[in-house]
Design a protein around this motif. Structure first.
Motif, mmCIF file in Angstrom:
data_model
loop_
_atom_site.group_PDB
_atom_site.id
_atom_site.type_symbol
_atom_site.label_atom_id
_atom_site.label_comp_id
_atom_site.label_asym_id
_atom_site.label_seq_id
_atom_site.Cartn_x
_atom_site.Cartn_y
_atom_site.Cartn_z
ATOM 1 N N ASP A 163 0.804 -1.222 0.000
ATOM 2 C CA ASP A 163 0.000 0.000 0.000
ATOM 3 C C ASP A 163 0.834 1.267 0.000
ATOM 4 O OD1 ASP A 163 -2.694 1.196 0.188
ATOM 5 O OD2 ASP A 163 -1.909 1.975 2.076
ATOM 6 N N LYS A 164 2.102 1.161 0.317
ATOM 7 C CA LYS A 164 2.934 2.374 0.386
ATOM 8 C C LYS A 164 3.081 2.966 -1.008
ATOM 9 C CE LYS A 164 5.329 1.049 4.454
ATOM 10 N NZ LYS A 164 6.305 1.335 5.370
ATOM 11 N N PRO A 165 2.807 4.266 -1.138
ATOM 12 C CA PRO A 165 2.975 4.900 -2.443
ATOM 13 C C PRO A 165 4.446 4.865 -2.864
ATOM 14 C CG PRO A 165 1.816 6.363 -0.909
ATOM 15 C CD PRO A 165 2.309 5.190 -0.137
ATOM 16 N N LYS A 166 4.668 4.694 -4.142
ATOM 17 C CA LYS A 166 6.031 4.689 -4.663
ATOM 18 C C LYS A 166 6.571 6.119 -4.663
ATOM 19 C CE LYS A 166 5.649 0.573 -7.435
ATOM 20 N NZ LYS A 166 4.408 -0.020 -7.395
ATOM 21 N N PRO A 167 7.875 6.282 -4.404
ATOM 22 C CA PRO A 167 8.460 7.628 -4.412
ATOM 23 C C PRO A 167 8.187 8.326 -5.752
ATOM 24 C CG PRO A 167 10.038 6.024 -3.580
ATOM 25 C CD PRO A 167 8.857 5.255 -4.094
ATOM 26 N N GLY A 168 7.759 9.564 -5.672
ATOM 27 C CA GLY A 168 7.467 10.348 -6.869
ATOM 28 C C GLY A 168 6.075 10.127 -7.422
ATOM 29 N N SER A 169 5.350 9.169 -6.886
ATOM 30 C CA SER A 169 4.007 8.876 -7.370
ATOM 31 C C SER A 169 3.014 9.855 -6.764
ATOM 32 C CB SER A 169 3.613 7.441 -6.994
ATOM 33 O OG SER A 169 2.257 7.220 -7.296
ATOM 34 N N THR A 170 2.029 10.246 -7.538
ATOM 35 C CA THR A 170 0.974 11.114 -7.025
ATOM 36 C C THR A 170 -0.244 10.304 -6.618
ATOM 37 O OG1 THR A 170 0.122 11.462 -9.259
ATOM 38 C CG2 THR A 170 1.721 13.075 -8.408
ATOM 39 N N LYS A 171 -0.164 8.993 -6.833
ATOM 40 C CA LYS A 171 -1.272 8.111 -6.476
ATOM 41 C C LYS A 171 -1.408 8.074 -4.962
ATOM 42 C CE LYS A 171 -2.897 3.386 -6.914
ATOM 43 N NZ LYS A 171 -2.746 2.752 -5.636
ATOM 44 N N LYS A 172 -2.645 8.237 -4.503
ATOM 45 C CA LYS A 172 -2.901 8.176 -3.069
ATOM 46 C C LYS A 172 -3.091 6.713 -2.658
ATOM 47 C CE LYS A 172 -4.785 12.709 -2.692
ATOM 48 N NZ LYS A 172 -5.915 13.562 -2.609
ATOM 49 N N SER A 173 -2.887 6.470 -1.398
ATOM 50 C CA SER A 173 -3.040 5.140 -0.836
ATOM 51 C C SER A 173 -4.469 4.640 -1.040
ATOM 52 C CB SER A 173 -2.720 5.189 0.654
ATOM 53 O OG SER A 173 -3.018 3.969 1.254
ATOM 54 N N ASP A 174 -4.585 3.345 -1.334
ATOM 55 C CA ASP A 174 -5.904 2.728 -1.469
ATOM 56 C C ASP A 174 -6.549 2.481 -0.104
ATOM 57 O OD1 ASP A 174 -5.843 2.472 -4.291
ATOM 58 O OD2 ASP A 174 -4.612 0.681 -4.105
ATOM 59 N N LEU A 175 -5.735 2.416 0.919
ATOM 60 C CA LEU A 175 -6.212 2.022 2.231
ATOM 61 C C LEU A 175 -5.854 3.070 3.268
ATOM 62 C CD1 LEU A 175 -4.785 -1.593 2.057
ATOM 63 C CD2 LEU A 175 -7.080 -0.862 1.448
ATOM 64 N N PRO A 176 -6.721 3.239 4.244
ATOM 65 C CA PRO A 176 -6.418 4.217 5.295
ATOM 66 C C PRO A 176 -5.561 3.596 6.396
ATOM 67 C CG PRO A 176 -8.624 3.380 5.591
ATOM 68 C CD PRO A 176 -8.083 2.739 4.340
ATOM 69 N N ILE A 177 -4.319 3.242 6.062
ATOM 70 C CA ILE A 177 -3.409 2.661 7.044
ATOM 71 C C ILE A 177 -2.560 3.790 7.633
ATOM 72 C CG2 ILE A 177 -1.507 1.058 7.416
ATOM 73 C CD1 ILE A 177 -2.617 -0.601 5.084
ATOM 74 N N CYS A 178 -2.494 3.801 8.950
ATOM 75 C CA CYS A 178 -1.721 4.839 9.632
ATOM 76 C C CYS A 178 -0.235 4.665 9.337
ATOM 77 C CB CYS A 178 -1.919 4.743 11.147
ATOM 78 S SG CYS A 178 -3.631 4.885 11.693
ATOM 79 N N PRO A 179 0.471 5.772 9.152
ATOM 80 C CA PRO A 179 1.920 5.663 9.006
ATOM 81 C C PRO A 179 2.520 5.147 10.307
ATOM 82 C CG PRO A 179 1.184 7.949 8.734
ATOM 83 C CD PRO A 179 -0.013 7.123 9.076
ATOM 84 N N VAL A 180 3.562 4.349 10.186
ATOM 85 C CA VAL A 180 4.241 3.819 11.359
ATOM 86 C C VAL A 180 5.094 4.923 11.952
ATOM 87 C CG1 VAL A 180 5.845 2.079 12.204
ATOM 88 C CG2 VAL A 180 4.257 1.511 10.373
ATOM 89 N N ALA A 181 4.987 5.078 13.265
ATOM 90 C CA ALA A 181 5.723 6.161 13.943
ATOM 91 C C ALA A 181 7.198 5.856 13.986
ATOM 92 C CB ALA A 181 5.190 6.362 15.334
#
Length: 181
Positions: A163-181
Motif C-alpha cells: 500500500d505504500k505509495p512509490k516515491p514520486g508517485s501522485t497516487k494516493k493510498s488505497d487504504l487508510p493505514i496509519c503511518p508507522v511512527a
C-alpha cells in the motif's frame, strides 16, 4: 491491488454499506493491529470461498479437497477473538457519513457478521479467475504450516508494504493505514 487486499478491504468497506472511501476525505486510519484483526476475521471466509470457487478447477486429491476444511476450521477458531477489534476498525473507516456509522455501530453482531461474510464470499467468487486456482491452492498449502496468527500478520505485512505509495508517485493510498511512527 492484490486479490487478498481487494477482498479484505472491499469487504470491510462494503460491510459498512459504503460505496466509496477516500483516505484524503477521511482522516481516520487503521493501525497494523487493526488491519490484522480484519484479516484474522476474514481469512476463514476467504479460504472457504476460495475452495468452493476453485473446486471445479482442482484435483479431488489436491490440498483444498483433502485438507482445506481442517485448515478453515483452524483459522475460524480465531474469528471470534478478532471480531471486536475488526468491528471497531470497520466502523472507524466507515467514511464521512456519520448516520451510516451510527447505524452500523448499533447493529448487533448477529446482523453485521453474516452481512460482512456474505460480501467477502461473493467478492472472492467474483475475483478469482479459474486459471489462478492452482497457484492459490499452492500458496495456501505453503502457508498452512504457519499458525493462523502468523498468517494474518504476514498478510497484513504484505498489505501494508504493497500500500505504500512509490516515491514520486501522485497516487494516493488505497487504504487508510496509519503511518508507522
Amino acid at each position: 491491488m492484490s486479490l487478498v487486499r481487494k477482498i479484505v478491504w472491499s469487504a470491510a468497506l462494503a460491510a459498512l454499506g459504503t460505496a466509496e472511501i477516500a483516505a484524503a476525505q477521511n482522516p481516520a486510519c487503521l493501525s497494523e493491529r487493526e488491519v490484522t484483526s480484519l484479516v484474522t476475521y476474514a481469512l476463514p471466509v476467504v479460504m472457504n470461498s476460495t475452495m468452493k470457487t476453485c473446486s471445479p478447477q482442482l484435483s479431488p486429491q489436491g490440498y483444498f479437497a483433502t485438507q482445506g476444511s481442517s485448515l478453515v476450521q483452524r483459522y475460524a477458531a480465531r474469528k471470534s477473538a478478532a471480531w471486536p477489534e475488526a468491528r471497531a476498525a470497520l466502523i472507524k473507516i466507515g467514511g464521512n457519513d456519520d448516520k451510516m456509522k451510527d447505524v452500523v455501530a448499533n447493529l448487533s453482531d448477529e446482523a453485521l457478521q453474516p452481512f460482512a461474510e456474505g460480501i467477502v464470499s461473493a467478492m472472492v467468487a467474483k475475483g478469482i479467475k479459474p486459471g489462478q486456482c492452482k497457484a492459490i491452492e499452492r500458496g495456501v498449502r505453503l502457508l498452512s504450516p504457519l499458525p493462523p496468527e502468523n498468517t494474518a500478520e504476514l498478510v497484513t505485512f504484505i498489505i501494508v508494504l504493497a500500500d505504500k505509495p512509490k516515491p514520486g508517485s501522485t497516487k494516493k493510498s488505497d487504504l487508510p493505514i496509519c503511518p508507522v511512527a
